[in-house]
Design a protein around this motif. Structure first.
Motif, PDB file in Angstrom:
ATOM      1  N   MET A  84     132.449  37.754  70.089  1.00 27.66           N
ATOM      2  CA  MET A  84     132.911  38.802  70.470  1.00 27.66           C
ATOM      3  C   MET A  84     133.577  39.206  71.052  1.00 27.66           C
ATOM      4  SD  MET A  84     129.129  39.887  69.275  1.00 27.66           S
ATOM      5  CE  MET A  84     127.727  38.475  69.710  1.00 27.66           C
ATOM      6  N   TYR A  85     133.567  38.781  72.973  1.00 24.38           N
ATOM      7  CA  TYR A  85     133.875  38.966  73.266  1.00 24.38           C
ATOM      8  C   TYR A  85     135.658  39.412  73.056  1.00 24.38           C
ATOM      9  CZ  TYR A  85     131.297  37.174  77.016  1.00 24.38           C
ATOM     10  OH  TYR A  85     129.361  36.853  77.854  1.00 24.38           O
ATOM     11  N   GLU A  86     135.942  38.331  72.584  1.00 20.21           N
ATOM     12  CA  GLU A  86     137.856  38.551  71.665  1.00 20.21           C
ATOM     13  C   GLU A  86     138.041  39.226  70.904  1.00 20.21           C
ATOM     14  OE1 GLU A  86     140.355  35.901  73.018  1.00 20.21           O
ATOM     15  OE2 GLU A  86     139.066  35.167  74.107  1.00 20.21           O
ATOM     16  N   LEU A  87     137.112  39.678  70.522  1.00 26.59           N
ATOM     17  CA  LEU A  87     137.089  41.609  69.816  1.00 26.59           C
ATOM     18  C   LEU A  87     137.221  42.287  70.353  1.00 26.59           C
ATOM     19  CD1 LEU A  87     138.497  41.366  66.526  1.00 26.59           C
ATOM     20  CD2 LEU A  87     135.974  41.871  65.868  1.00 26.59           C
ATOM     21  N   SER A  88     136.391  42.440  71.562  1.00 24.72           N
ATOM     22  CA  SER A  88     136.166  43.453  71.837  1.00 24.72           C
ATOM     23  C   SER A  88     137.432  43.633  72.885  1.00 24.72           C
ATOM     24  CB  SER A  88     134.677  43.188  73.198  1.00 24.72           C
ATOM     25  OG  SER A  88     134.494  44.966  73.644  1.00 24.72           O
ATOM     26  N   PHE A  89     138.529  43.034  73.451  1.00 26.61           N
ATOM     27  CA  PHE A  89     139.177  43.443  74.404  1.00 26.61           C
ATOM     28  C   PHE A  89     140.105  45.016  73.446  1.00 26.61           C
ATOM     29  CE2 PHE A  89     139.092  38.911  76.057  1.00 26.61           C
ATOM     30  CZ  PHE A  89     138.545  39.377  76.561  1.00 26.61           C
ATOM     31  N   ASN A  90     139.916  44.678  72.197  1.00 27.55           N
ATOM     32  CA  ASN A  90     141.160  45.629  71.547  1.00 27.55           C
ATOM     33  C   ASN A  90     140.503  47.034  71.735  1.00 27.55           C
ATOM     34  OD1 ASN A  90     143.266  44.139  70.696  1.00 27.55           O
ATOM     35  ND2 ASN A  90     141.754  43.051  69.169  1.00 27.55           N
ATOM     36  N   THR A  91     139.388  47.258  71.792  1.00 28.21           N
ATOM     37  CA  THR A  91     138.690  47.846  72.365  1.00 28.21           C
ATOM     38  C   THR A  91     139.328  48.712  73.715  1.00 28.21           C
ATOM     39  OG1 THR A  91     136.407  47.209  73.873  1.00 28.21           O
ATOM     40  CG2 THR A  91     136.554  47.756  70.651  1.00 28.21           C
ATOM     41  N   GLY A  92     139.411  47.893  74.742  1.00 30.61           N
ATOM     42  CA  GLY A  92     139.789  48.403  75.649  1.00 30.61           C
ATOM     43  C   GLY A  92     139.119  47.713  76.943  1.00 30.61           C
ATOM     44  N   ALA A  93     138.368  47.358  76.736  1.00 27.18           N
ATOM     45  CA  ALA A  93     136.632  46.800  77.927  1.00 27.18           C
ATOM     46  C   ALA A  93     137.359  45.647  78.179  1.00 27.18           C
ATOM     47  CB  ALA A  93     135.707  46.373  76.323  1.00 27.18           C
ATOM     48  N   THR A  94     137.331  45.303  79.590  1.00 25.72           N
ATOM     49  CA  THR A  94     137.672  43.884  80.340  1.00 25.72           C
ATOM     50  C   THR A  94     136.699  42.863  79.932  1.00 25.72           C
ATOM     51  OG1 THR A  94     136.275  44.610  82.244  1.00 25.72           O
ATOM     52  CG2 THR A  94     138.785  45.203  82.236  1.00 25.72           C
ATOM     53  N   GLN A  95     136.822  41.528  80.946  1.00 26.25           N
ATOM     54  CA  GLN A  95     135.428  40.523  80.298  1.00 26.25           C
ATOM     55  C   GLN A  95     133.898  40.907  81.290  1.00 26.25           C
ATOM     56  OE1 GLN A  95     135.661  37.708  79.080  1.00 26.25           O
ATOM     57  NE2 GLN A  95     133.436  37.549  79.283  1.00 26.25           N
ATOM     58  N   ALA A  96     134.468  42.539  82.313  1.00 32.15           N
ATOM     59  CA  ALA A  96     132.994  42.454  82.973  1.00 32.15           C
ATOM     60  C   ALA A  96     132.782  43.770  82.107  1.00 32.15           C
ATOM     61  CB  ALA A  96     133.967  42.893  84.595  1.00 32.15           C
ATOM     62  N   ASP A  97     133.510  44.283  80.972  1.00 33.65           N
ATOM     63  CA  ASP A  97     132.841  45.288  80.778  1.00 33.65           C
ATOM     64  C   ASP A  97     131.835  44.927  79.301  1.00 33.65           C
ATOM     65  OD1 ASP A  97     134.023  47.052  82.335  1.00 33.65           O
ATOM     66  OD2 ASP A  97     135.987  47.609  80.504  1.00 33.65           O
ATOM     67  N   HIS A  98     132.727  43.483  78.723  1.00 33.97           N
ATOM     68  CA  HIS A  98     132.041  42.890  78.130  1.00 33.97           C
ATOM     69  C   HIS A  98     130.402  42.462  78.107  1.00 33.97           C
ATOM     70  CE1 HIS A  98     135.551  42.795  76.141  1.00 33.97           C
ATOM     71  NE2 HIS A  98     136.147  41.599  75.690  1.00 33.97           N
ATOM     72  N   GLN A  99     130.388  41.933  79.616  1.00 36.93           N
ATOM     73  CA  GLN A  99     128.951  41.831  79.861  1.00 36.93           C
ATOM     74  C   GLN A  99     128.009  42.447  79.935  1.00 36.93           C
ATOM     75  OE1 GLN A  99     129.990  39.689  83.425  1.00 36.93           O
ATOM     76  NE2 GLN A  99     130.661  37.835  82.811  1.00 36.93           N
TER      77      GLN A  99
END
Length: 676
Positions: A84-99
């Motif tokens: 989910m992290y890897e896919l979520s990068f495409n939303t513009g979100a950073t790793q900190a945003d993923h958390q």
């Protein structure tokens, strides 16, 4: 780059995009990465599947069964979160945003799993509040209970949190025993779809518990009835449109909304430049402007500070914002990624221009900023923008238009009443924060602003080490707000579960209420199993099983020995004349805790057995003084049983202590852990 087809999960099957599908672009590059939507979804079949398959399966489970299901689901998602992290990068979100989004959603589910086990019964009915005695002799009583609604919950979520936004609604819904149809925002539904895939493939959920609509809902809302619910997160305009659906109104469909919110942060008058509170204020505002590129419903949109320090705030905040590295969110050095889409970028810039008619932009130029590792023109990037409004009392857009991005407006206040009035000009928000160490300031703000805000967040040097931040809704606390914030409520612990249940008043005899509650009610039938209840294992004990003890006389020597042994030589126990002058006592009386100790001595079975531990007592009260010469006797009744694990369960005993005239002198509930 291959284009991913985002499927819906409808009536137990994955359905690929079809007629009406739309393209989804990467927030970083602007390239099309996915297709989603299918106008041909059979929405009635989805509703029927939820109502006729998912609902009955969930309602057969107890709250504890559902809580264990949530825990297993959350742990399974945690094991698979990297995808989910890897896919979520495409939303513009950073790793900190993923958390915040992905880990935060999983954490929220775990909290509800824990609360379900700790705060709800191992039953299918939730007892809400205390018993009400509706007759003189207690033969007719009342109780509120909650049972699951027998329809489906339709969850319509926003684009900014494709995982948390789903799980924070889904956890209390499933815990309540209600199936859900999830409709994420199309622009980020590819992350939600992966999350749903992981949940469905786990095999943990019963059939029909969760379905997914990738794309539009069609006319689904036109098919809802009084047993259904809609929970919406998004714009106020969309909320009004959905809420106004004639069939939703006509069928009294439950509708909760979490909408636009011009959240404020107030710098207390005591928080001078150079103080820990001032530095904390700058840090909080900067973080809320840049986390998720400001695309948070709880982000700080209005910064309210004493007029004398507005220049200091501009200087300090600009210095901190200037250190924000904007870029490809996959880079470790990036601190702020892109907005979710080109359309969102256009909207933010339009709203920022509107704010610019009433306020001066003092930091951030959307026409001149640096983006690391990506093309600013192709991606949906904007810089943090800080505005200063010199005339906040007459401004309109500042208090009414939300630029849903890294945009915030500073305004000065004359005194605390003025600060409160400015905060309330937003006409309802999800959260307002106040950075102060002055408890009187906090109280004034709570009284003056509480009615306009769903949450008030106070922070200072004493709490900042452990505080969770202005913009962090917690599953334990209410999330929602009045007015333009939607007037709805989510989270808040077990309160959130009750939103998907019907509160019903039941009335009847103690035996009837005992049967419904599966908890013994005073006045209901009692049983005598013969053997001492402390010799019986958890599974052998029955609700209503009762032990009556022999009496024990309380002597003056007992009272004096207890006083000297414990050090509790309060005059009511030691001085006859002083005790007699007390309006509550006839003279020297026994200690309340002596009565508890003697009561335990009367009903305890001393030998090793299935009772493992006494974990406490609740609702203790003393009704009548006990004097030397009185004879104490005890009634011990199994009130409630709660399984804790495979080794033991909790037994709640109703205990009454009476004197020789059958007058109750004490009453309480004893908690013990009993082996299976």
């Amino acid at each position: 780059m291959s284009i991913q087809n985002i499927s819906s999960f409808a009536a137990g099957h994955w359905v690929a995009p079809g007629a009406g599908a739309r393209h989804i672009a990467s927030a970083i590059t602007g390239e099309v990465i996915a297709t989603a939507g299918n106008d041909a979804l059979d929405v009635q079949a989805m509703l029927d599947y939820a109502r006729n398959v998912g609902g009955p399966a969930l309602r057969k489970m107890t709250f504890h069964d559902r809580a264990r299901m949530l825990k297993a689901l959350a742990l399974h998602l945690r094991q698979n979160r990297k995808a989910m992290y890897e896919l979520s990068f495409n939303t513009g979100a950073t790793q900190a945003d993923h958390q915040i989004d992905i880990d935060g959603g999983i954490g929220t589910m775990l909290v509800f799993a824990s609360k379900g086990r700790r705060e709800m019964p191992d039953s299918t009915i939730y007892v809400d509040g205390e018993l009400e005695q509706l007759s003189r002799n207690g033969t007719f009583m009342g109780q509120h209970i909650c049972t699951p609604i027998q329809g489906v919950a339709v969850h319509i979520n926003a684009f900014n949190f494709p995982v948390w936004g789903m799980l924070e609604k889904l956890a209390p819904t499933l815990l309540a025993g209600v199936p859900a149809i999830v409709k994420p925002a199309t622009s980020t539904c590819y992350v939600t779809e992966l999350c749903v895939h992981i949940m469905i493939d786990s095999g943990i959920l019963p059939d029909g518990a969760v379905q997914l609509v990738a794309g539009g809902l069609g006319d689904m809302l036109d098919h809802l009835n009084c047993q259904d619910a809609v929970a919406f997160t998004g714009s106020a305009d969309t909320a009004l449109k959905l809420r106004s659906n004639p069939l939703i109104l006509g069928n009294s469909v439950r509708f909760t909304s979490e909408a636009d919110s011009l959240n404020a942060s107030i710098l207390g008058p005591d928080a001078k430049p150079g103080s820990p509170e001032f530095d904390l204020f700058i840090k909080e505002v900067s973080r809320e402007m840049t986390t998720k590129a400001g695309q948070k419903c709880t982000a700080i949109r209005r910064i309210i500070a004493p007029e004398a320090v507005t220049e200091a705030v501009i200087e300090a905040l600009s210095a901190r914002l200037s250190k924000t590295v904007i870029g490809d969110p996959r880079l470790e050095t990036t601190r702020m990624g892109a907005l979710v889409s080109a359309g969102q970028k256009r909207d933010v810039l339009e709203k920022a221009a509107l704010l610019g008619t009433e306020a001066e932009r003092v930091f951030g130029n959307p026409d001149d900023f640096t983006v690391e590792g990506a093309d600013a023109n192709k991606g949906a990037f904007v810089p943090p923008m800080l505005f200063h409004c010199a005339a906040p009392d007459t401004a309109k857009h500042v208090h009414a238009s939300e630029a849903f991005g890294p945009v915030s407006t500073l305004m000065g206040y004359r005194d605390l009443d003025h600060a409160i009035a400015l905060a309330n000009k937003g006409q309802g928000s999800l959260v307002a924060s106040i950075i102060t160490r002055d408890a009187e300031v906090a109280r004034e703000v709570a009284m003056g602003a509480g009615a306009f805000h769903g949450r008030l967040y106070f922070n200072n040097r004493d709490s900042m080490g452990e505080s969770t931040g202005h913009g962090s809704p917690l599953p334990h606390m209410v999330h929602g707000g009045p007015g333009r914030a939607g007037g709805g409520e989510e989270l808040g612990g077990i309160r959130a579960v009750k939103h998907y249940m019907q509160r019903t008043a039941i009335q009847g005899s103690p035996d009837i209420l005992t049967g419904i509650r599966q908890q013994w009610v005073p006045g209901a039938k009692e049983s005598d199993a013969g053997a001492h209840p402390f010799t019986r294992r958890f599974g052998e004990l029955a609700v209503g099983e009762t032990l009556y003890t022999k009496p024990r006389e309380i002597t003056l020597e007992d009272i004096e020995h207890f006083a000297n042994f414990t050090g509790d030589t309060f005059y009511a126990h030691m001085d006859e004349d002083a005790a007699a002058r007390n309006p509550f006592f006839p003279g020297r009386v026994a200690h309340g805790y002596l009565l508890l100790s003697f009561a335990a001595g009367l009903f305890v079975e001393p030998n090793e057995g299935p009772v493992l531990a006494n974990t406490g007592l609740d609702t203790l009260r003393f009704m009548k003084p006990v004097v030397a010469g009185d004879r104490l006797k005890v009634r011990l009744t199994v009130k409630k049983k709660t399984k804790r694990n495979e080794e033991y369960g909790e037994v709640r005993w109703h205990v009454t202590a009476s004197n020789q005239d059958d007058e109750m002198v004490a009453e309480y509930e004893l908690l013990t852990m009993v082996a299976y």
